[in-house]
Scaffold this active site. Structure first.
Site, PDB file in Angstrom:
ATOM      1  N   ARG A   1       0.830  -1.217   0.000  1.00 19.11           N
ATOM      2  CA  ARG A   1       0.000   0.000   0.000  1.00 19.11           C
ATOM      3  C   ARG A   1       0.861   1.261   0.000  1.00 19.11           C
ATOM      4  O   ARG A   1       0.470   2.279  -0.567  1.00 19.11           O
ATOM      5  CB  ARG A   1      -0.933  -0.004   1.204  1.00 19.11           C
ATOM      6  CG  ARG A   1      -2.097  -0.949   0.981  1.00 19.11           C
ATOM      7  CD  ARG A   1      -3.085  -0.922   2.127  1.00 19.11           C
ATOM      8  NE  ARG A   1      -4.380  -1.409   1.666  1.00 19.11           N
ATOM      9  CZ  ARG A   1      -5.327  -1.848   2.476  1.00 19.11           C
ATOM     10  NH1 ARG A   1      -5.149  -1.866   3.773  1.00 19.11           N
ATOM     11  NH2 ARG A   1      -6.478  -2.270   1.979  1.00 19.11           N
TER      12      ARG A   1
ATOM     13  N   LYS B   1     -20.992 -16.922  -0.048  1.00 21.37           N
ATOM     14  CA  LYS B   1     -22.427 -16.747   0.214  1.00 21.37           C
ATOM     15  C   LYS B   1     -23.133 -15.759  -0.695  1.00 21.37           C
ATOM     16  O   LYS B   1     -22.584 -14.725  -1.047  1.00 21.37           O
ATOM     17  CB  LYS B   1     -22.602 -16.267   1.654  1.00 21.37           C
ATOM     18  CG  LYS B   1     -22.196 -17.302   2.676  1.00 21.37           C
ATOM     19  CD  LYS B   1     -22.359 -16.740   4.055  1.00 21.37           C
ATOM     20  CE  LYS B   1     -22.252 -17.853   5.097  1.00 21.37           C
ATOM     21  NZ  LYS B   1     -22.406 -17.309   6.456  1.00 21.37           N
TER      22      LYS B   1
ATOM     23  N   GLY C   1     -10.708  -9.549  -1.463  1.00 27.09           N
ATOM     24  CA  GLY C   1      -9.577 -10.113  -0.719  1.00 27.09           C
ATOM     25  C   GLY C   1      -9.190 -11.508  -1.183  1.00 27.09           C
ATOM     26  O   GLY C   1      -8.046 -11.763  -1.586  1.00 27.09           O
TER      27      GLY C   1
ATOM     28  N   GLY D   1     -13.817  -3.353   0.480  1.00 30.91           N
ATOM     29  CA  GLY D   1     -15.182  -2.859   0.624  1.00 30.91           C
ATOM     30  C   GLY D   1     -15.584  -1.827  -0.432  1.00 30.91           C
ATOM     31  O   GLY D   1     -16.700  -1.863  -0.947  1.00 30.91           O
TER      32      GLY D   1
HETATM   33  P1  ADP Z   1     -13.745 -12.213  -1.819  1.00 24.90           P
HETATM   34  O1  ADP Z   1     -12.956 -12.082  -0.520  1.00 24.90           O
HETATM   35  O2  ADP Z   1     -12.839 -12.209  -3.012  1.00 24.90           O
HETATM   36  O3  ADP Z   1     -14.863 -11.201  -1.930  1.00 24.90           O
HETATM   37  P2  ADP Z   1     -15.422 -14.298  -0.709  1.00 24.90           P
HETATM   38  O4  ADP Z   1     -14.923 -13.966   0.651  1.00 24.90           O
HETATM   39  O5  ADP Z   1     -16.817 -13.963  -1.037  1.00 24.90           O
HETATM   40  O6  ADP Z   1     -14.437 -13.672  -1.820  1.00 24.90           O
HETATM   41  O7  ADP Z   1     -15.311 -15.862  -0.962  1.00 24.90           O
HETATM   42  C1  ADP Z   1     -14.147 -16.609  -0.760  1.00 24.90           C
HETATM   43  C2  ADP Z   1     -14.441 -17.880  -0.003  1.00 24.90           C
HETATM   44  O8  ADP Z   1     -15.426 -18.671  -0.654  1.00 24.90           O
HETATM   45  C3  ADP Z   1     -13.218 -18.748   0.099  1.00 24.90           C
HETATM   46  O9  ADP Z   1     -12.862 -18.893   1.460  1.00 24.90           O
HETATM   47  C4  ADP Z   1     -13.634 -20.084  -0.502  1.00 24.90           C
HETATM   48  O10 ADP Z   1     -13.120 -21.203   0.171  1.00 24.90           O
HETATM   49  C5  ADP Z   1     -15.129 -20.026  -0.359  1.00 24.90           C
HETATM   50  N1  ADP Z   1     -15.765 -20.967  -1.291  1.00 24.90           N
HETATM   51  C6  ADP Z   1     -15.793 -20.916  -2.627  1.00 24.90           C
HETATM   52  N2  ADP Z   1     -16.440 -21.971  -3.129  1.00 24.90           N
HETATM   53  C7  ADP Z   1     -16.853 -22.718  -2.084  1.00 24.90           C
HETATM   54  C8  ADP Z   1     -17.586 -23.941  -1.964  1.00 24.90           C
HETATM   55  N3  ADP Z   1     -18.026 -24.599  -3.041  1.00 24.90           N
HETATM   56  N4  ADP Z   1     -17.837 -24.415  -0.724  1.00 24.90           N
HETATM   57  C9  ADP Z   1     -17.382 -23.736   0.349  1.00 24.90           C
HETATM   58  N5  ADP Z   1     -16.686 -22.588   0.310  1.00 24.90           N
HETATM   59  C10 ADP Z   1     -16.424 -22.090  -0.895  1.00 24.90           C
END
Ligand code: ADP
Ligand code: MG
Length: 396
Positions: free
Chosen positions: A36, A197, A354, A377
């Protein structure tokens, strides 16, 4: 929306208040990742070249409006000097007489770092008094902290309204990349949204179906969409209570003419662990005692086909449980396909989030993407179609 940049304002002899994000990780007093800090170096260097005096404003941690000595920016000064390549002086307050003296004493070719803006309650409240006190320290305001632009704080929004304002180089790069991806993109546009989710990315999905031509849904959230269509997803991560919402998003996509791409095949396992025994099955054939941890090769082929026909890609969220191989396969393959198309000049690719950034790095694909946002965010709120107050305040 248009923004002034450093090129649009006369900086010679001017005190330039620069909002930066140097909220870096620190362990045992040492900065463990100065990314950063290095990313704001072009802004500081260009201000100095134009004859301006950079006065840096930043937050660190969440002191919640009180002086918390452990959240002082002072210990970051040596790392900041190394990253910027210029001498950096420090003042223990971001406002008031001490700050005025420090700004007046700032020598040509050097920068000044002011103490954590969040030590004052007026920062997060966007208090007009604090904004005015900070504004009194400068002639010009420059915001180079896109990652803090989703918050209307005194140092990100209030001060911007009181002085001639512009975007710093990092903010400028971020805004042009985002504008190229969702503002006035070359079509077709494909969005890849994955991750755990649906509930955390609802607004994002709702905004994207109205703006993109293809929406690839992967990761855990794809399970919710499969279940919403009556498919048994066994022990998979799935938000069954979100089924009506998922169906609404599908209907909205249909109305908007957005093609939804869901997994047609999936990789299933009995445990969430690296190298767990696994099978590839059709998306509607997850055994009752198994969970879906990745998209399968037929899905990857479909995603690659969509990418090959697209001109713009916007990506947030991994396609599977990328932290535990081999369930990183679909994410890696899609990332490499996007990287290759970008390298060939056929695709503008923008990604953020992230875990997404970690996944693209792990795939060795991040370097080839057109732009990787590290803003967290703020990037997500922008993908949700929201106006970011720190950006709106820069509009000319
Ligand atoms: P970002 O941080 O890029 O916004 P998220 O935090 O929404 O992404 O999602 C990342 C998480 O989603 C990871 O920890 C990954 O393990 C989980 N994930 C992806 N696919 C699955 C799955 N099929 N079952 C459980 N967890 C999953
Ligand atoms: Mg995450």
């Amino acid at each position: 929306m248009g923004w002034n940049t450093l090129d649009d304002l006369d900086l010679a002899g001017k005190r330039v208040l620069v909002r930066v994000d140097i909220n870096v990780p620190v362990e045992n007093g040492a900065v463990t990742d100065d990314t950063r800090m290095r990313r704001i170096a072009p802004t500081v260097s260009d201000i100095l070249k134009a004859g301006g005096k950079p006065v840096l404003l930043a937050h660190f941690g969440r002191p919640k409006g009180k002086v918390v000595p452990e959240m002082s920016l002072r210990p970051l000064v040596p790392a900041l000097e190394a990253a910027l390549g210029v001498p950096v002086s420090f003042c223990a307050d971001c406002r008031g007489p001490a700050a005025q003296t420090a700004v007046a004493a700032l020598e040509d070719g050097a920068a000044l770092l002011l103490e954590n803006t969040r030590f004052h309650p007026g920062e997060e409240k966007n208090g007009s008094e604090l904004a005015a006190e900070i504004a009194a320290l400068g002639d010009v305001y420059c915001n180079d902290a896109f990652s803090a632009a989703h918050r209307a704080h005194a140092s990100t929004e209030g001060v911007a309204r009181l002085l001639p304002a512009c975007a710093g180089r990092l903010m400028q790069a971020e805004l042009s990349a985002l504008e190229a991806a969702l503002g006035t993109p070359d079509r077709p546009v494909v969005a890849v949204v994955g991750g755990a989710k649906v509930s955390t990315k609802l607004e994002l999905l709702g905004n994207l179906v109205e703006k993109v031509d293809h929406l690839v849904i992967g990761g855990g959230m794809a399970n919710t969409f499969l279940a919403a269509q009556g498919i048994d997803v066994g022990k998979s991560l799935c938000e069954h209570d979100m089924a009506p919402t998922a169906r609404e998003i599908l209907a909205k996509a249909q109305t908007a003419g957005c093609e939804i791409v869901l997994p047609v095949d999936v990789v299933v396992a009995r445990e969430f662990a690296a190298n767990a025994d696994n099978d590839t099955v059709a998306a509607d054939a997850c055994p009752a005692d198994a969970m879906i941890l990745d998209a399968g090769p037929a899905t990857v082929a479909k995603v690659a086909e969509v990418l090959a026909g697209a001109k713009t890609l916007i990506w947030n969220g991994p396609m599977g449980a990328f932290e535990i191989p081999p369930f990183d396969a679909a994410t890696n393959a899609a990332a490499r396909a996007a990287a290759e198309l970008t390298r060939a000049g056929q695709l503008t690719s923008v990604a953020g989030g992230g875990d997404t950034v970690a996944a693209l790095n792990q795939a060795g694909a991040a370097g080839d993407f057109t732009y990787i946002s590290t803003a967290g965010g703020a990037f997500l709120e922008w993908m949700e179609g929201k106006t970011l107050p720190g950006v709106a305040a820069l509009a000319r």
